[in-house]
Design a protein around this motif. Structure first.
Motif, PDB file in Angstrom:
ATOM      1  N   LEU A 192      44.280  55.060  59.154  1.00 17.35           N
ATOM      2  CA  LEU A 192      43.781  53.934  58.371  1.00 17.35           C
ATOM      3  C   LEU A 192      43.091  52.917  59.273  1.00 17.35           C
ATOM      4  CD1 LEU A 192      46.634  53.034  55.830  1.00 17.35           C
ATOM      5  CD2 LEU A 192      44.432  54.069  55.312  1.00 17.35           C
ATOM      6  N   LEU A 193      43.696  52.665  60.429  1.00 18.01           N
ATOM      7  CA  LEU A 193      43.161  51.650  61.336  1.00 18.01           C
ATOM      8  C   LEU A 193      41.893  52.103  62.046  1.00 18.01           C
ATOM      9  CD1 LEU A 193      46.497  50.278  62.851  1.00 18.01           C
ATOM     10  CD2 LEU A 193      45.087  49.274  61.049  1.00 18.01           C
ATOM     11  N   ALA A 194      41.523  53.372  61.887  1.00 20.42           N
ATOM     12  CA  ALA A 194      40.263  53.867  62.456  1.00 20.42           C
ATOM     13  C   ALA A 194      39.080  53.596  61.528  1.00 20.42           C
ATOM     14  CB  ALA A 194      40.378  55.364  62.731  1.00 20.42           C
ATOM     15  N   ALA A 195      39.344  53.102  60.327  1.00 24.08           N
ATOM     16  CA  ALA A 195      38.269  52.802  59.377  1.00 24.08           C
ATOM     17  C   ALA A 195      37.494  51.575  59.853  1.00 24.08           C
ATOM     18  CB  ALA A 195      38.851  52.555  57.985  1.00 24.08           C
ATOM     19  N   PRO A 196      36.270  51.393  59.380  1.00 25.89           N
ATOM     20  CA  PRO A 196      35.505  50.194  59.750  1.00 25.89           C
ATOM     21  C   PRO A 196      36.131  48.947  59.137  1.00 25.89           C
ATOM     22  CG  PRO A 196      34.348  51.446  58.066  1.00 25.89           C
ATOM     23  CD  PRO A 196      35.491  52.305  58.502  1.00 25.89           C
ATOM     24  N   PRO A 197      35.980  47.792  59.793  1.00 24.82           N
ATOM     25  CA  PRO A 197      36.581  46.546  59.278  1.00 24.82           C
ATOM     26  C   PRO A 197      35.740  45.919  58.181  1.00 24.82           C
ATOM     27  CG  PRO A 197      35.463  46.093  61.329  1.00 24.82           C
ATOM     28  CD  PRO A 197      35.328  47.580  61.102  1.00 24.82           C
ATOM     29  N   SER A 198      35.478  46.710  57.147  1.00 24.59           N
ATOM     30  CA  SER A 198      34.573  46.228  56.088  1.00 24.59           C
ATOM     31  C   SER A 198      35.020  46.724  54.723  1.00 24.59           C
ATOM     32  CB  SER A 198      33.145  46.706  56.376  1.00 24.59           C
ATOM     33  OG  SER A 198      33.130  48.131  56.543  1.00 24.59           O
ATOM     34  N   PRO A 199      36.147  46.196  54.202  1.00 29.25           N
ATOM     35  CA  PRO A 199      36.580  46.626  52.862  1.00 29.25           C
ATOM     36  C   PRO A 199      35.572  46.202  51.807  1.00 29.25           C
ATOM     37  CG  PRO A 199      37.854  44.735  53.594  1.00 29.25           C
ATOM     38  CD  PRO A 199      37.049  45.179  54.768  1.00 29.25           C
ATOM     39  N   HIS A 200      35.479  46.983  50.741  1.00 30.83           N
ATOM     40  CA  HIS A 200      34.606  46.637  49.634  1.00 30.83           C
ATOM     41  C   HIS A 200      35.191  45.418  48.907  1.00 30.83           C
ATOM     42  CE1 HIS A 200      32.658  50.431  50.409  1.00 30.83           C
ATOM     43  NE2 HIS A 200      33.776  51.100  50.154  1.00 30.83           N
ATOM     44  N   PRO A 201      34.376  44.435  48.604  1.00 29.79           N
ATOM     45  CA  PRO A 201      34.895  43.240  47.903  1.00 29.79           C
ATOM     46  C   PRO A 201      35.404  43.586  46.512  1.00 29.79           C
ATOM     47  CG  PRO A 201      32.496  43.204  47.991  1.00 29.79           C
ATOM     48  CD  PRO A 201      32.927  44.353  48.855  1.00 29.79           C
ATOM     49  N   VAL A 202      36.456  42.906  46.085  1.00 33.04           N
ATOM     50  CA  VAL A 202      37.009  43.100  44.745  1.00 33.04           C
ATOM     51  C   VAL A 202      37.180  41.739  44.095  1.00 33.04           C
ATOM     52  CG1 VAL A 202      38.212  45.249  45.339  1.00 33.04           C
ATOM     53  CG2 VAL A 202      39.390  43.067  45.613  1.00 33.04           C
ATOM     54  N   ASP A 203      37.096  41.718  42.782  1.00 36.92           N
ATOM     55  CA  ASP A 203      37.310  40.477  42.035  1.00 36.92           C
ATOM     56  C   ASP A 203      38.816  40.215  41.913  1.00 36.92           C
ATOM     57  OD1 ASP A 203      34.601  40.005  41.616  1.00 36.92           O
ATOM     58  OD2 ASP A 203      34.566  41.230  39.787  1.00 36.92           O
ATOM     59  N   GLN A 204      39.242  39.037  42.332  1.00 41.54           N
ATOM     60  CA  GLN A 204      40.653  38.682  42.263  1.00 41.54           C
ATOM     61  C   GLN A 204      40.817  37.246  41.798  1.00 41.54           C
ATOM     62  OE1 GLN A 204      41.552  40.187  46.504  1.00 41.54           O
ATOM     63  NE2 GLN A 204      43.486  40.535  45.430  1.00 41.54           N
ATOM     64  N   SER A 205      41.972  36.987  41.206  1.00 39.13           N
ATOM     65  CA  SER A 205      42.324  35.645  40.757  1.00 39.13           C
ATOM     66  C   SER A 205      43.709  35.295  41.284  1.00 39.13           C
ATOM     67  CB  SER A 205      42.335  35.596  39.224  1.00 39.13           C
ATOM     68  OG  SER A 205      43.021  34.434  38.766  1.00 39.13           O
ATOM     69  N   PRO A 206      43.951  34.032  41.618  1.00 40.98           N
ATOM     70  CA  PRO A 206      45.301  33.633  42.031  1.00 40.98           C
ATOM     71  C   PRO A 206      46.370  33.926  40.979  1.00 40.98           C
ATOM     72  CG  PRO A 206      43.734  31.935  42.620  1.00 40.98           C
ATOM     73  CD  PRO A 206      42.990  32.923  41.757  1.00 40.98           C
ATOM     74  N   ASP A 207      45.951  34.097  39.729  1.00 38.30           N
ATOM     75  CA  ASP A 207      46.924  34.414  38.675  1.00 38.30           C
ATOM     76  C   ASP A 207      47.271  35.893  38.611  1.00 38.30           C
ATOM     77  OD1 ASP A 207      47.190  31.776  37.818  1.00 38.30           O
ATOM     78  OD2 ASP A 207      45.475  31.933  36.465  1.00 38.30           O
ATOM     79  N   ASP A 208      46.601  36.718  39.419  1.00 37.43           N
ATOM     80  CA  ASP A 208      46.929  38.145  39.459  1.00 37.43           C
ATOM     81  C   ASP A 208      48.305  38.349  40.089  1.00 37.43           C
ATOM     82  OD1 ASP A 208      44.438  38.723  38.427  1.00 37.43           O
ATOM     83  OD2 ASP A 208      43.544  39.235  40.370  1.00 37.43           O
ATOM     84  N   VAL A 209      49.024  39.370  39.627  1.00 34.76           N
ATOM     85  CA  VAL A 209      50.310  39.711  40.233  1.00 34.76           C
ATOM     86  C   VAL A 209      50.068  40.229  41.644  1.00 34.76           C
ATOM     87  CG1 VAL A 209      52.359  41.174  40.083  1.00 34.76           C
ATOM     88  CG2 VAL A 209      51.345  40.225  37.996  1.00 34.76           C
ATOM     89  N   ALA A 210      50.784  39.686  42.607  1.00 35.90           N
ATOM     90  CA  ALA A 210      50.662  40.094  44.011  1.00 35.90           C
ATOM     91  C   ALA A 210      51.820  40.977  44.434  1.00 35.90           C
ATOM     92  CB  ALA A 210      50.597  38.866  44.919  1.00 35.90           C
ATOM     93  N   VAL A 211      53.023  40.652  43.975  1.00 34.97           N
ATOM     94  CA  VAL A 211      54.236  41.334  44.449  1.00 34.97           C
ATOM     95  C   VAL A 211      55.152  41.605  43.265  1.00 34.97           C
ATOM     96  CG1 VAL A 211      56.337  41.085  45.842  1.00 34.97           C
ATOM     97  CG2 VAL A 211      54.137  40.313  46.762  1.00 34.97           C
ATOM     98  N   LEU A 212      55.715  42.808  43.232  1.00 28.82           N
ATOM     99  CA  LEU A 212      56.843  43.104  42.350  1.00 28.82           C
ATOM    100  C   LEU A 212      58.095  43.045  43.209  1.00 28.82           C
ATOM    101  CD1 LEU A 212      55.697  46.077  40.062  1.00 28.82           C
ATOM    102  CD2 LEU A 212      55.663  43.632  39.584  1.00 28.82           C
TER     103      LEU A 212
END
Length: 561
Positions: A192-212
């Motif tokens: 995983l760490l061999a991938a380029p440091p360029s994740p595809h942007p995603v739409d997120q909101s602070p109201d999204d669930v982060a952790v269960l």
């Protein structure tokens, strides 16, 4: 960072207590890391047995791991499991999964196969990270296929340890190495760490669930508390406000509490990253290693559960650690007996304050201040931006006056969104915009919260309510007592009666008869334990809290035998 919110009318809420109505702007958790890496790229972020990474290093690894997870198919809303002890991989994959919009599911590495399978199925986790350690990995792989896991991210310990320690693990700890029976199921963290440091942007909101965050909650089977980005970042900001003025220019936290538990997730991980603090991580609590690490890297912040403070109190004088660098020391997870706090402070010279919270509130909702205004056996006033209410358990619409005992309710930006796929349970604990804690307590004239007990732990003795915590606090006043747990047992005459279990500092330090006489001077007749049982040690939860469940189950088996 803070905005002003309107306070409720105190006259309409006689047993409410708001503290500092400024609340944090809703944020994504990844903003904490972005801010630390931008402001302090060269500052140490992680120390793991002496091997270190800066915030710049951490940010780069998170970007690479995030892109690698995306390339493997992890999408926004997918559940990503962390079944890891405290280690660098936990931190990297936590932020990487959140970066791509996934939901992190925390797993206790000591879970049984049955517990793992239940939580995987209930959460719908499809990817899970584990160390290449047999006692953790092999259980997860055994249940993976039948529970819905399609990828196991294998985190190799050798790659996280200093070179010589890593070599020693590879050569001399072969019996502890994971056995991989299905290579196609596995994805190595190093890939995983061999991938380029360029994740595809995603739409997120602070109201999204982060952790269960799975918890027994106030009722029944473990369920996933849905903690949003806004919930968790709010609790971190509340921590910043609470310790305002106590943080040195360079902070360092000893991270021995497990980050899969919500107390450490906030205090050791999120709060540390927000303040660009160095996290000195240890995978488990071993006193010799803790003392060695404290000497090597003196902490400025220390967070523990009561059993850790008890363990330090038990040390001989020549092994008591030097905690003179500690600026903020907090106990949470369980009530901190006054005698334990006073002994710890006398031996170390370090002030410890008690906080209170629940998984459902990210977790902190109250904490004692650091300015010396402590009250014996209180867990302090409400956290900044939080309102505490005391309501009648029999009539939740009724607010109780100051000083009267009732159920503690909490309002604030850290209160969860609800339980994962459990609407009925959510409705039972989130009412009128507040969280029902299931705890009995009262607020004094200064807004300090005093907990009496869990509603479910109250012992019903012939029509009277007996609170185990009252019995336990009286027991801790005896100098021979190391640990104490009181539970209710079946009684033919009164329905239930209290039974007390104790562990002593020294074997034979007090007899049952002498302890009973001691308690008779401090408890009413209805509170006096029917039986007292002395044990070498008492059962504890995975994070070291004293646990009643095993003792209750033992007594139930006796009654059915």
């Amino acid at each position: 960072m803070f905005e002003q919110a309107a306070a409720p009318d105190p006259a309409s809420r006689p047993a409410s207590w708001p503290v500092s109505w400024e609340v944090a702007r809703p944020r994504l958790i990844t903003e904490l890391l972005d801010g630390a890496a931008r402001a302090h790229p060269g500052r140490l972020a992680i120390d793991f047995y002496g091997r270190t990474w800066t915030y710049g290093d951490l940010a780069d690894m998170v970007q690479r791991a995030a892109r690698g997870l995306q390339d493997r198919g992890l999408r926004p809303g997918d559940r990503f499991g962390l079944c890891l002890p405290n280690c660098p991989a936990f931190v990297v994959l936590y932020f990487a999964a959140l970066r791509v919009g996934a939901i992190v599911v925390n797993f206790n590495p000591l879970y049984t196969e049955r517990e793992l399978e239940h939580q995987i199925r209930d959460s719908g986790t499809r990817m899970i990270a584990v160390p290449d350690v047999a006692m953790i990995h092999d259980k997860v792989e055994a249940v993976a296929a039948r529970s819905g896991i399609d990828t196991i991210v294998l985190c190799e310990m050798r790659g996280m340890l200093p070179r010589l320690m890593g070599l020693g693990f590879a050569l001399f700890k072969r019996a502890e190495h994971a056995t991989i029976t299905d290579p196609a199921l596995h994805l190595r963290l190093r890939d995983l760490l061999a991938a380029p440091p360029s994740p595809h942007p995603v739409d997120q909101s602070p109201d999204d669930v982060a952790v269960l965050q799975y918890t027994g909650g106030t009722t029944g089977v473990p369920k996933g508390a849905m903690l949003t980005h806004a919930n968790l970042t709010a609790n971190s900001a509340q921590m910043v406000r609470h310790v305002e003025g106590l943080l040195p220019d360079r902070c360092r936290v000893l991270g021995v509490l497990p980050m899969f538990h919500v107390f450490a997730l906030t205090t050791v991980l999120n709060f540390s990253v927000e303040t660009a603090t160095e996290m000195v991580l240890l995978p488990r609590f071993e006193m010799a290693q803790v003392l060695k690490t404290m000497k090597r890297k003196p902490p400025t912040q220390f967070f523990g559960v009561p059993t850790i403070y008890v363990a330090i109190n038990e040390l001989p004088d020549d092994r008591v650690p030097d905690l003179s660098t500690v600026r903020s020391c907090i106990s949470g997870g369980a009530p901190l007996p006054l005698e334990v706090r006073e002994r710890f402070e006398a031996r170390t010279g370090c002030q410890v304050v008690e906080g209170y919270g629940l998984s459902e509130s990210s977790p902190i909702i109250a904490c004692n201040p650091f300015d010396g205004r402590l009250k014996a056996n209180s867990c302090g006033p409400a956290f900044p931006g939080t309102v505490l209410e005391i309501r009648d358990p029999a009539d939740p619409t009724r607010l109780l006056p100051q000083g009267e005992r009732g159920e503690v309710w909490a309002r604030g930006p850290q209160v969860m969104k609800g339980y994962w796929q459990r609407e009925d349970d959510t409705r039972a604990v989130l009412m009128d915009g507040a969280l029902r804690t299931g705890d009995i307590g009262y607020l004094d004239e200064d807004g300090y919260l005093f907990l009496v007990d869990r509603i479910k732990d109250v012992i019903l003795c012939g029509g009277y309510n007996v609170y185990p915590r009252v019995i336990e606090e009286a027991t801790y006043q005896h100098p021979a007592i190391k640990e104490a747990v009181a539970i209710g047992v079946t009684d033919k005459y009164r329905g239930q009666a209290p039974k007390l279990f104790v562990a002593l500092h020294e074997p034979g330090a007090v007899s049952v008869e002498d302890l009973r006489a001691f308690l008779a001077e401090r408890l009413s007749k209805i509170e006096l334990p029917k039986d007292i049982e002395v044990r070498d040690s008492l059962p504890k939860t995975m994070i070291g809290k004293l646990s009643k469940k095993e003792l209750v189950e033992e007594e139930a088996r006796k009654n059915t035998a």
